[in-house]
Design a protein around this motif. Structure first.
Motif, PDB file in Angstrom:
ATOM      1  N   LYS A 106      13.623  63.549 -38.652  1.00 49.40           N
ATOM      2  CA  LYS A 106      14.699  62.632 -38.277  1.00 49.40           C
ATOM      3  C   LYS A 106      14.218  61.186 -38.179  1.00 49.40           C
ATOM      4  O   LYS A 106      14.821  60.280 -38.761  1.00 49.40           O
ATOM      5  CB  LYS A 106      15.295  63.089 -36.943  1.00 49.40           C
ATOM      6  CG  LYS A 106      16.395  62.234 -36.414  1.00 49.40           C
ATOM      7  CD  LYS A 106      16.896  62.806 -35.093  1.00 49.40           C
ATOM      8  CE  LYS A 106      17.942  61.950 -34.470  1.00 49.40           C
ATOM      9  NZ  LYS A 106      18.479  62.540 -33.230  1.00 49.40           N
ATOM     10  N   ASP A 107      13.138  60.961 -37.445  1.00 52.88           N
ATOM     11  CA  ASP A 107      12.631  59.598 -37.263  1.00 52.88           C
ATOM     12  C   ASP A 107      12.218  58.969 -38.587  1.00 52.88           C
ATOM     13  O   ASP A 107      12.412  57.777 -38.809  1.00 52.88           O
ATOM     14  CB  ASP A 107      11.441  59.577 -36.299  1.00 52.88           C
ATOM     15  CG  ASP A 107      11.856  59.845 -34.859  1.00 52.88           C
ATOM     16  OD1 ASP A 107      13.070  59.792 -34.558  1.00 52.88           O
ATOM     17  OD2 ASP A 107      10.971  60.109 -34.032  1.00 52.88           O
ATOM     18  N   GLU A 108      11.653  59.771 -39.478  1.00 53.79           N
ATOM     19  CA  GLU A 108      11.227  59.270 -40.781  1.00 53.79           C
ATOM     20  C   GLU A 108      12.439  58.849 -41.621  1.00 53.79           C
ATOM     21  O   GLU A 108      12.444  57.784 -42.238  1.00 53.79           O
ATOM     22  CB  GLU A 108      10.442  60.362 -41.509  1.00 53.79           C
ATOM     23  CG  GLU A 108       9.883  59.961 -42.837  1.00 53.79           C
ATOM     24  CD  GLU A 108       9.152  61.109 -43.531  1.00 53.79           C
ATOM     25  OE1 GLU A 108       8.892  60.968 -44.738  1.00 53.79           O
ATOM     26  OE2 GLU A 108       8.859  62.139 -42.888  1.00 53.79           O
ATOM     27  N   LEU A 109      13.473  59.680 -41.619  1.00 54.54           N
ATOM     28  CA  LEU A 109      14.671  59.371 -42.402  1.00 54.54           C
ATOM     29  C   LEU A 109      15.356  58.118 -41.883  1.00 54.54           C
ATOM     30  O   LEU A 109      15.630  57.187 -42.640  1.00 54.54           O
ATOM     31  CB  LEU A 109      15.646  60.545 -42.377  1.00 54.54           C
ATOM     32  CG  LEU A 109      16.926  60.278 -43.143  1.00 54.54           C
ATOM     33  CD1 LEU A 109      16.703  60.514 -44.625  1.00 54.54           C
ATOM     34  CD2 LEU A 109      18.049  61.138 -42.634  1.00 54.54           C
ATOM     35  N   TYR A 110      15.631  58.083 -40.586  1.00 53.13           N
ATOM     36  CA  TYR A 110      16.357  56.943 -40.028  1.00 53.13           C
ATOM     37  C   TYR A 110      15.505  55.687 -39.966  1.00 53.13           C
ATOM     38  O   TYR A 110      16.026  54.582 -40.042  1.00 53.13           O
ATOM     39  CB  TYR A 110      16.955  57.299 -38.663  1.00 53.13           C
ATOM     40  CG  TYR A 110      18.091  58.294 -38.797  1.00 53.13           C
ATOM     41  CD1 TYR A 110      19.132  58.071 -39.692  1.00 53.13           C
ATOM     42  CD2 TYR A 110      18.110  59.458 -38.053  1.00 53.13           C
ATOM     43  CE1 TYR A 110      20.167  58.980 -39.829  1.00 53.13           C
ATOM     44  CE2 TYR A 110      19.152  60.368 -38.188  1.00 53.13           C
ATOM     45  CZ  TYR A 110      20.174  60.125 -39.075  1.00 53.13           C
ATOM     46  OH  TYR A 110      21.195  61.017 -39.216  1.00 53.13           O
TER      47      TYR A 110
END
Length: 122
Positions: free
Chosen positions: A69-73
């Motif tokens: 999640k953190d990587e995508l956003y």
């Protein structure tokens, strides 16, 4: 990851997967029916699209993430700052804060982040 821009329905689906992974695809269908009132075919279509984007994998009927999640956003946020503010983080923060004020805690957290990510100068 080919394209990381998520539609609203894809983002809701992704959040559900991240919260429950690893998750069996059958269980995911049940969750999507309960959470979003989706049919089985809708769940599998969205899953297929996100697998093609390289975000999730459905292997042996188990869905897991390839991108956290953190990587995508984080990537989406960096592109937004680049596209909208010419890559200027100070310009983004000025626009984000506007005429509001930061709390002492927020200011300290920002200072700490800046110190942790500051480039070393020779």
């Amino acid at each position: 990851m080919k394209d990381t821009k998520l539609a609203q329905s894809e983002a809701k689906f992704a959040e559900l997967v991240w919260r429950n992974e690893p998750i069996g695809s059958g269980e995911l269908v049940k969750l999507c029916e309960k959470e979003f009132n989706w049919k089985k075919s809708t769940t599998y279509t969205v899953l297929k699209n996100l697998c093609e984007k390289g975000i999730f994998r459905n292997q042996d009927a188990t869905v897991t993430s390839l991108v956290k999640k953190d990587e995508l956003y984080g990537g989406e946020s960096r592109r937004f700052v680049e596209d909208t503010f010419g890559g200027s983080l100070p310009r983004f923060l000025t626009a984000f804060i506007g005429s509001g004020k930061l709390s002492q805690r927020q200011a300290e957290e920002l200072k700490k982040l800046i110190d942790e990510h500051r480039e070393e100068t020779p």
